[in-house]
Design an enzyme around this catalytic site. Sequence first.
Site, PDB file in Angstrom:
ATOM      1  N   GLU A 120       0.836  -1.193   0.000  1.00  0.00           N
ATOM      2  CA  GLU A 120       0.000   0.000   0.000  1.00  0.00           C
ATOM      3  C   GLU A 120       0.874   1.248   0.000  1.00  0.00           C
ATOM      4  O   GLU A 120       1.962   1.271   0.562  1.00  0.00           O
ATOM      5  CB  GLU A 120      -0.936  -0.002   1.209  1.00  0.00           C
ATOM      6  CG  GLU A 120      -1.974  -1.105   1.121  1.00  0.00           C
ATOM      7  CD  GLU A 120      -2.953  -1.119   2.275  1.00  0.00           C
ATOM      8  OE1 GLU A 120      -4.099  -1.545   2.057  1.00  0.00           O
ATOM      9  OE2 GLU A 120      -2.582  -0.707   3.399  1.00  0.00           O
ATOM     10  N   CYS A 140       6.087  -7.141   6.951  1.00  0.00           N
ATOM     11  CA  CYS A 140       7.096  -6.607   7.870  1.00  0.00           C
ATOM     12  C   CYS A 140       7.537  -7.713   8.817  1.00  0.00           C
ATOM     13  O   CYS A 140       6.746  -8.587   9.179  1.00  0.00           O
ATOM     14  CB  CYS A 140       6.531  -5.425   8.658  1.00  0.00           C
ATOM     15  SG  CYS A 140       7.770  -4.539   9.629  1.00  0.00           S
ATOM     16  N   CYS A 144       5.783  -5.081  15.613  1.00  0.00           N
ATOM     17  CA  CYS A 144       5.450  -4.057  16.608  1.00  0.00           C
ATOM     18  C   CYS A 144       3.999  -4.251  17.038  1.00  0.00           C
ATOM     19  O   CYS A 144       3.102  -4.356  16.197  1.00  0.00           O
ATOM     20  CB  CYS A 144       5.665  -2.663  16.035  1.00  0.00           C
ATOM     21  SG  CYS A 144       7.394  -2.332  15.601  1.00  0.00           S
ATOM     22  N   CYS A 147       1.069  -1.939  15.724  1.00  0.00           N
ATOM     23  CA  CYS A 147       1.055  -1.625  14.292  1.00  0.00           C
ATOM     24  C   CYS A 147       0.343  -2.711  13.496  1.00  0.00           C
ATOM     25  O   CYS A 147       0.662  -3.899  13.627  1.00  0.00           O
ATOM     26  CB  CYS A 147       2.497  -1.466  13.793  1.00  0.00           C
ATOM     27  SG  CYS A 147       2.624  -1.063  12.045  1.00  0.00           S
ATOM     28  N   ASN A 329      -3.969   5.196  16.002  1.00  0.00           N
ATOM     29  CA  ASN A 329      -5.020   4.928  15.023  1.00  0.00           C
ATOM     30  C   ASN A 329      -5.481   3.485  15.171  1.00  0.00           C
ATOM     31  O   ASN A 329      -4.709   2.559  14.920  1.00  0.00           O
ATOM     32  CB  ASN A 329      -4.492   5.182  13.602  1.00  0.00           C
ATOM     33  CG  ASN A 329      -4.127   6.631  13.391  1.00  0.00           C
ATOM     34  OD1 ASN A 329      -4.963   7.513  13.519  1.00  0.00           O
ATOM     35  ND2 ASN A 329      -2.865   6.898  13.074  1.00  0.00           N
ATOM     36  N   CYS A 372      -1.305   6.339  10.097  1.00  0.00           N
ATOM     37  CA  CYS A 372      -0.077   5.744  10.630  1.00  0.00           C
ATOM     38  C   CYS A 372      -0.376   4.462  11.392  1.00  0.00           C
ATOM     39  O   CYS A 372      -1.227   4.429  12.275  1.00  0.00           O
ATOM     40  CB  CYS A 372       0.601   6.752  11.552  1.00  0.00           C
ATOM     41  SG  CYS A 372       2.119   6.154  12.304  1.00  0.00           S
TER      42      CYS A 372
END
Length: 397
Positions: A120, A140, A144, A147, A329, A372
């Site tokens: 994205e 990834c 985290c 995230c 978020n 984010c």
Amino acid sequence: MAEGGVPLEKTAIGTYVPPAKPSLIGLSRAEMAERLAAIGIPREQRRMRVQQLWHWMYVRGARTFAEMTSVSKDMRAELEKHVTLDRPEVVAEQISSDGTRKWLLRLPSGDDLEKPHEVECVYIPETDRGTLCVSSQVGCTLNCSFCHTGTQRLVRNLTAGEIVGQIMVARDRLNDWADRETPHGNRLVTNIVMMGMGEPLYNFDAVRDGLLIVADNEGIGISKRRITLSTSGVVPNIVRAGEEIGVMLAISLHAVRDELRDELVPLNRKYPIAELMQACRDYPAASNAKRITFEYVMLKGVNDSLDDARRLVKLLNGIHAKINLIPFNPWPGTRYECSDWDQIEKFSEYVFNAGYSSPVRTPRGRDILAACGQLKSETEKLSARERQALRAMAMTD
């Protein structure tokens, strides 16, 4: 092998298999000259031909060789036989109520039996700039805990061409290339942040090569001061990034105590806070005019106390720094909540009064999961029929 433990050109999960007819996008001038040599272009013509191609690709945004009217017809035909100008394919586009745009981009998988690989890319328009958030990996490896991208497994690194290709796709979609009417006009994409999917410093070579092309003033021409590379703290490659790339640096910090950062950013177990701070002090591109940005996501009851703010100020002593406070978020399945606004303001005020710029980032694109920490290639889970439907939607835009 990168010092951080993940190979630079080959991930622990998968490799990039180039297509039979490769794209010129992402090649350095020297690599492009080698490609021209391989298809029989005489030595005395190569430098001129590279300059022509560079201009058409990165200033004019040519998608086909037929558009390159200053290149001879025979040369265009020869190029067409051997190479392409392919960029990532837009599978779907979403537009937020605040104008943020998110593109789902399809990349070669390297294997016909695999699902297509997708990343994205997000465009955030503002009154004085337009920022493009670019991905460096499919998925990834860092996990985290706050995230969304970290919930998707690492598939592979992106190539330099796929990194540059994201900027080119954005300019395609926004009609943002130079033409006869606007040869030097204001561009919509003015800033680049390497804050999309993946850890850029675990794909160092491709990120370096891609960003140097983006910053080239005879091509895309985005100043290094308008390019920010964000890392979760791959300490051995931080100073190297300053020496070999020289763009602005951002650190995904999010905690001021090792025991908490170990949980939020597991990479901290390998490179603890003290080592990370020393690497920041040693970053060769840092100065009062080019401060390092420390990103700090505000998690209710986790890292948002005034004691955390005091520790943060002490931690950054002696570093040319500014702090970006990021309201968390939310995404489906997360266990975290965003800090109360009153607490965010108190935290920001304390840091500001200590002498550090501490803006609170305005969330953008939340309604399309483009903010984010929200990026994830949801189509990794989709069936072939569902992916085909998304591609059909994109083609009708």
